[in-house]
Scaffold this motif. Structure first.
Motif, PDB file in Angstrom:
ATOM      1  N   PRO A 138      45.333  30.191  31.171  1.00 32.16           N
ATOM      2  CA  PRO A 138      46.045  28.978  32.120  1.00 32.16           C
ATOM      3  C   PRO A 138      46.826  29.339  33.413  1.00 32.16           C
ATOM      4  O   PRO A 138      47.375  30.600  33.309  1.00 32.16           O
ATOM      5  CB  PRO A 138      47.039  28.229  30.940  1.00 32.16           C
ATOM      6  N   ASP A 139      46.720  28.672  34.413  1.00 32.84           N
ATOM      7  CA  ASP A 139      47.275  29.298  35.586  1.00 32.84           C
ATOM      8  C   ASP A 139      47.053  30.409  35.981  1.00 32.84           C
ATOM      9  O   ASP A 139      48.070  31.058  36.854  1.00 32.84           O
ATOM     10  CB  ASP A 139      48.782  28.919  35.370  1.00 32.84           C
ATOM     11  N   GLY A 140      45.972  30.958  35.840  1.00 32.05           N
ATOM     12  CA  GLY A 140      45.533  32.186  36.428  1.00 32.05           C
ATOM     13  C   GLY A 140      46.405  33.327  36.017  1.00 32.05           C
ATOM     14  O   GLY A 140      46.558  34.341  36.800  1.00 32.05           O
ATOM     15  N   ALA A 141      47.043  33.363  34.786  1.00 30.71           N
ATOM     16  CA  ALA A 141      48.114  34.354  34.401  1.00 30.71           C
ATOM     17  C   ALA A 141      47.482  35.520  34.285  1.00 30.71           C
ATOM     18  O   ALA A 141      48.098  36.725  34.144  1.00 30.71           O
ATOM     19  CB  ALA A 141      48.743  33.936  33.136  1.00 30.71           C
ATOM     20  N   LEU A 142      45.916  35.655  33.903  1.00 28.94           N
ATOM     21  CA  LEU A 142      45.239  36.895  33.479  1.00 28.94           C
ATOM     22  C   LEU A 142      45.216  37.630  34.785  1.00 28.94           C
ATOM     23  O   LEU A 142      44.827  38.799  34.763  1.00 28.94           O
ATOM     24  CB  LEU A 142      43.857  36.609  32.847  1.00 28.94           C
ATOM     25  N   ALA A 143      45.529  37.123  36.100  1.00 30.14           N
ATOM     26  CA  ALA A 143      45.530  37.872  37.156  1.00 30.14           C
ATOM     27  C   ALA A 143      45.874  39.327  37.357  1.00 30.14           C
ATOM     28  O   ALA A 143      45.355  40.238  37.919  1.00 30.14           O
ATOM     29  CB  ALA A 143      45.693  36.946  38.408  1.00 30.14           C
ATOM     30  N   LYS A 144      47.260  39.390  36.888  1.00 28.17           N
ATOM     31  CA  LYS A 144      47.772  40.674  36.984  1.00 28.17           C
ATOM     32  C   LYS A 144      47.286  41.619  36.157  1.00 28.17           C
ATOM     33  O   LYS A 144      47.500  42.908  36.303  1.00 28.17           O
ATOM     34  CB  LYS A 144      49.213  40.664  36.729  1.00 28.17           C
ATOM     35  N   TRP A 145      46.482  41.302  35.062  1.00 32.53           N
ATOM     36  CA  TRP A 145      45.861  42.342  34.196  1.00 32.53           C
ATOM     37  C   TRP A 145      44.354  42.776  34.495  1.00 32.53           C
ATOM     38  O   TRP A 145      44.136  43.987  33.954  1.00 32.53           O
ATOM     39  CB  TRP A 145      45.762  41.571  32.698  1.00 32.53           C
ATOM     40  N   ILE A 146      43.710  42.073  35.409  1.00 37.21           N
ATOM     41  CA  ILE A 146      42.297  42.315  35.414  1.00 37.21           C
ATOM     42  C   ILE A 146      42.317  43.193  36.813  1.00 37.21           C
ATOM     43  O   ILE A 146      42.486  42.835  38.026  1.00 37.21           O
ATOM     44  CB  ILE A 146      41.435  40.910  35.418  1.00 37.21           C
ATOM     45  N   VAL A 147      41.675  44.417  36.775  1.00 38.21           N
ATOM     46  CA  VAL A 147      41.200  45.068  37.750  1.00 38.21           C
ATOM     47  C   VAL A 147      40.113  44.551  38.482  1.00 38.21           C
ATOM     48  O   VAL A 147      39.398  43.547  38.419  1.00 38.21           O
ATOM     49  CB  VAL A 147      40.678  46.668  37.463  1.00 38.21           C
ATOM     50  N   PRO A 148      40.083  44.769  39.927  1.00 37.42           N
ATOM     51  CA  PRO A 148      39.217  44.101  41.033  1.00 37.42           C
ATOM     52  C   PRO A 148      38.009  44.974  41.249  1.00 37.42           C
ATOM     53  O   PRO A 148      37.239  44.131  41.905  1.00 37.42           O
ATOM     54  CB  PRO A 148      40.142  44.074  42.316  1.00 37.42           C
TER      55      PRO A 148
END
Length: 278
Positions: free
Chosen positions: A95-105
Motif C-alpha cells: 500500500p502507498d508504494g511503501a516498498l519503494a525504499k527497499w527495491i533497487v532500481p
C-alpha cells in the motif's frame, strides 16, 4: 259591333300567345339560383398544437450501447529494458508504494533470480541483492562473561524491531496479485535463470525450493546467545553457526517476525503451486 268584338277576341288571343312565349323562353329557361350546400363545420382538432419553434423530440427505439474497446494485452518488456516496469510492479504490491525504499532500481529481474537461486541452497547473497540492506548494526545486549574472558551477548528486542517494517510490508503483500505478476513475468524470470547456465532445472521449481528453505528454518526458544571473537558476531552454539545464511536470518529477525514471514510464504507457495511449470 260584331266586327269590333271579333277584332277584340283576336287581339286577346295574340296577347295570350305572346305571354306564353315569353314564359317559355324567359321564365322557363332562366336557371334557378343554386342553393348553397349546408356547410359542415370540421370537428375540433383534439391533438395538441405543435410549436414550430420547439419541435417535439423524436421517439428513438432503445438499442444496446457499444461496449468500450477491450484493453490491449500488456506487452512484456525485453529483459534488458525491464527494470522500470519490474520495479514498479513490485512496489505496487504494497500500500502507498511503501516498498519503494527497499527495491533497487537496476537489474531487478536478474537480481531476484540470483537471490532465488542462492536461497535454494539456504544461502544469502552478500552483495548485489535486489533489495536495500537494513540500516544500522545488529543490536545486542551483554549477558555475561565466560571464564575464559569471552563476553556473551544475546539478540535484543530492539534488534528484532529493526525488521518490523520490512516484515510488515511483506506480510501485507496482495498474494493473488503477486502470483499474477509472477505469472506475467515468468518468461523473463526463466530467461534470466537460463543465463546462469544451469541445466535440467526450471525457475519455478527453484522458487518453491527457496520457499521451502525459509520454511524449514528452525525455531529457537529462549535467548539466542552470541559471541564476538573478531569484528563480527557469531552464534555461541556451533550448530546454529553452521546453519545456512537464510536460516540464520530467520533467527535474527526474531520469532514473531519469523512467524509472520512463514505464514506469508505458505500463502504464496499455495498460489504458486497451482501455476503451470516449464
Amino acid at each position: 259591333m260584331g266586327g269590333t268584338i271579333k277584332d277584340w277576341l283576336i287581339a286577346l288571343l295574340v296577347l295570350a300567345a305572346v305571354m306564353f312565349g315569353i314564359y317559355w323562353f324567359v321564365v322557363r329557361d332562366t336557371p334557378k339560383p343554386e342553393v348553397p350546400a349546408p356547410v359542415t363545420e370540421p370537428a375540433p382538432d383534439t391533438k395538441p398544437s405543435v410549436d414550430l419553434e420547439e419541435p417535439s423530440e423524436p421517439v428513438i427505439p432503445p438499442a444496446p450501447e457499444p461496449s468500450p474497446p477491450k484493453e490491449e494485452p500488456r506487452k512484456l518488456p525485453a529483459l534488458n529494458s525491464s527494470d522500470s516496469e519490474a520495479r514498479k510492479d513490485i512496489i505496487s504490491l504494497s500500500p502507498d508504494g511503501a516498498l519503494a525504499k527497499w527495491i533497487v532500481p537496476d537489474e531487478v529481474v536478474r537480481k531476484w533470480v540470483a537471490l532465488v537461486n542462492t536461497a535454494t541452497k539456504g544461502d544469502l547473497m552478500p552483495k548485489n541483492r535486489p533489495f536495500n540492506n537494513l540500516e544500522g548494526n545488529i543490536a545486542v545486549k551483554e549477558l555475561e562473561t565466560r571464564a575464559d574472558g569471552q563476553k556473551v551477548y544475546v539478540l535484543s528486542q530492539e534488534n528484532y524491531q529493526r525488521y518490523d517494517q520490512p516484515v510488515r510490508l511483506f506480510a501485507m503483500v496482495d498474494t493473488d496479485k503477486a502470483v499474477s505478476l509472477y505469472q506475467f513475468w515468468y518468461p523473463r524470470l526463466k530467461q534470466a535463470y537460463g543465463e546462469l547456465g544451469l541445466k535440467n532445472k526450471n525457475f519455478h521449481a527453484a522458487v518453491l525450493a527457496a520457499i521451502d528453505q525459509a520454511l524449514n528454518a528452525p525455531e529457537i526458544e529462549g535467548p539466542i546467545k552470541l559471541v564476538r571473537p573478531t569484528v563480527y558476531y557469531k552464534f555461541e552454539d556451533e550448530k546454529l553457526e553452521k546453519m545456512p545464511g537464510l536460516h540464520k536470518l530467520m533467527l535474527r529477525i526474531g520469532p514473531d517476525n519469523a512467524a509472520r514471514v512463514k505464514e506469508k510464504l505458505r500463502e504464496l507457495k499455495a498460489g504458486l503451486q497451482n501455476l503451470p511449470t516449464d
